[in-house]
Design an enzyme around this catalytic site. Structure first.
Site, short mmCIF file in Angstrom:
data_model
loop_
_atom_site.label_atom_id
_atom_site.label_comp_id
_atom_site.label_asym_id
_atom_site.label_seq_id
_atom_site.Cartn_x
_atom_site.Cartn_y
_atom_site.Cartn_z
N LYS A 1 36.95 33.47 46.49
CA LYS A 1 38.32 34.35 46.08
C LYS A 1 39.43 33.78 46.40
O LYS A 1 39.87 33.82 47.61
CB LYS A 1 37.90 35.56 46.47
CG LYS A 1 39.03 36.67 45.96
CD LYS A 1 38.84 37.99 46.27
CE LYS A 1 39.83 39.05 45.98
NZ LYS A 1 39.79 40.35 46.60
N ASP B 1 37.05 50.77 45.13
CA ASP B 1 37.06 49.84 43.89
C ASP B 1 35.59 49.47 43.35
O ASP B 1 35.46 48.50 43.06
CB ASP B 1 37.93 48.58 44.08
CG ASP B 1 38.40 48.02 42.68
OD1 ASP B 1 38.20 48.71 41.72
OD2 ASP B 1 38.60 46.64 42.69
#
Length: 125
Positions: free
Chosen positions: A2, A99
């Site tokens: 990421k 999330d």
């Protein structure tokens, strides 16, 4: 892996929070952080490789060959619940993820789920 974009005025607080959150975990249903980079304007996280990618492609893909059997989906849901339970009650500092969505649930070769993307997570003593 990421890679994170650096926004104007970003002092790295959110990145450090994500590293701290995920590095405090050790659970079969939470992705393992292997290494991170926080050098100058480079910020990256490298996680274990999970060959089946995210749950999102199996529930929103619309392809008959990418759908999951009911038992497999049930086991995925139970695994996610176990991972969340660990984050909330597994050790002294709680992690609130904020999330959880199909895109942030990764699946290994046997479709065991692992919670990922702790960018919005917060530590709660």
């Amino acid at each position: 892996m990421k890679n994170l974009k650096i926004l104007k005025g970003d002092n790295g607080k959110d990145f450090i929070n994500e590293v701290l959150s995920i590095s405090r975990t050790n659970h079969v249903n939470i992705v393992t952080l292997l290494v991170f980079c926080f050098q100058g304007n480079r910020r990256a996280l490298v996680f274990e490789f999970l060959c089946n990618g995210s749950l999102e492609k199996f529930i929103r893909g619309g392809k008959s060959n990418s759908s999951l059997e009911c038992e497999t989906m049930f086991n995925i849901v139970v695994g996610i619940a176990k991972g969340l339970d660990y984050m909330h009650r597994g050790f002294n500092t709680q992690i609130l993820h904020f999330d959880i969505k199909p895109h942030n649930i990764l699946l290994d070769e046997e479709f065991h789920p692992k919670i990922s993307d702790f960018g919005l997570a917060r530590l709660y003593p």
